[in-house]
Design an enzyme around this catalytic site. Structure first.
Site, mmCIF file in Angstrom:
data_model
loop_
_atom_site.group_PDB
_atom_site.id
_atom_site.type_symbol
_atom_site.label_atom_id
_atom_site.label_comp_id
_atom_site.label_asym_id
_atom_site.label_seq_id
_atom_site.Cartn_x
_atom_site.Cartn_y
_atom_site.Cartn_z
ATOM 1 N N CYS A 13 -14.177 111.268 -33.947
ATOM 2 C CA CYS A 13 -15.226 111.424 -32.928
ATOM 3 C C CYS A 13 -16.320 110.419 -33.253
ATOM 4 O O CYS A 13 -16.060 109.417 -33.929
ATOM 5 C CB CYS A 13 -15.726 112.872 -32.847
ATOM 6 N N ARG A 19 -17.098 117.462 -33.559
ATOM 7 C CA ARG A 19 -15.785 117.654 -32.940
ATOM 8 C C ARG A 19 -14.618 117.356 -33.878
ATOM 9 O O ARG A 19 -13.675 118.154 -33.971
ATOM 10 C CB ARG A 19 -15.671 116.789 -31.675
ATOM 11 N N ASP A 132 -19.159 116.497 -26.043
ATOM 12 C CA ASP A 132 -19.977 116.374 -27.252
ATOM 13 C C ASP A 132 -21.014 117.506 -27.242
ATOM 14 O O ASP A 132 -21.866 117.551 -26.363
ATOM 15 C CB ASP A 132 -20.666 115.000 -27.215
#
Ligand code: 4NP
Length: 166
Positions: A13, A19, A132
């Site tokens: 990420c 994440r 996100d």
């Protein structure tokens, strides 16, 4: 007879604090449930280096804990070109991460290892990103954990077919 080298998966990420560490933790848990622990190995990293050396974001760790997952001690690191040689599958969490990784690829074999997390989303989930959660509230972190859990079941099932038939 020695056992075969594990199949290596790298989740990527931006910061490697929300994440992708969650993806790594969830992947390991689902792979363990499916009896694949000895056959796979996961890691995660970020395309940006701002958080290098940091633990995952506390809000993500709390969301993981609420869903029953536990943190194994990952520290953030940045993606490096050598990762193309060290991993069989590289899984960006959004299209920006995908573009950043592909811009570092050296050849078509490198690029062929990159498959976005959305490839394992449900058919009716048309987004091409794991949203996100960094600038939002706790519900965004819970939604990421739920999306990754659903997707990881599909990814692990695919790997199980591939690795057990191989
Ligand atoms: P991640 O989330 O890419 O899922 O780890 C973020 C972490 C840090 C920032 C943005 C997103 N940041 O801007 O510092």
């Amino acid at each position: 007879m020695s056992s075969p080298a594990p199949y290596r998966v790298l989740f990527v990420c931006l910061g490697n604090i929300c994440r992708s560490p969650a993806a790594e933790i969830i992947f390991n848990a689902v792979a363990a449930e499916e009896g694949l622990t000895a056959l796979v190995q996961a890691d995660s990293c970020g395309t940006a280096s701002y958080h290098t050396g940091s633990r995952p974001d506390r809000r993500m760790l709390s969301a993981l804990e609420r869903a029953g997952y536990s943190y194994g001690g990952h520290r953030a690191r940045t993606f490096r070109r050598a990762d193309f040689s060290e991993f069989d599958l590289i899984v960006p969490q959004d299209e920006y991460n995908e573009q950043d990784i592909l811009s570092l690829s050296r050849n078509s074999a490198d690029a062929a290892r990159v498959r976005g997390m959305w490839q394992w989303f449900a058919e009716n989930e048309r987004e091409r990103s794991v949203p996100d959660p960094y600038y939002g509230g706790a519900e965004g972190f819970d939604a990421v954990v739920a999306l990754l859990t659903r997707s990881m079941r599909k990814l692990v099932a695919e790997l199980k077919d591939k690795l057990i038939q191989a």
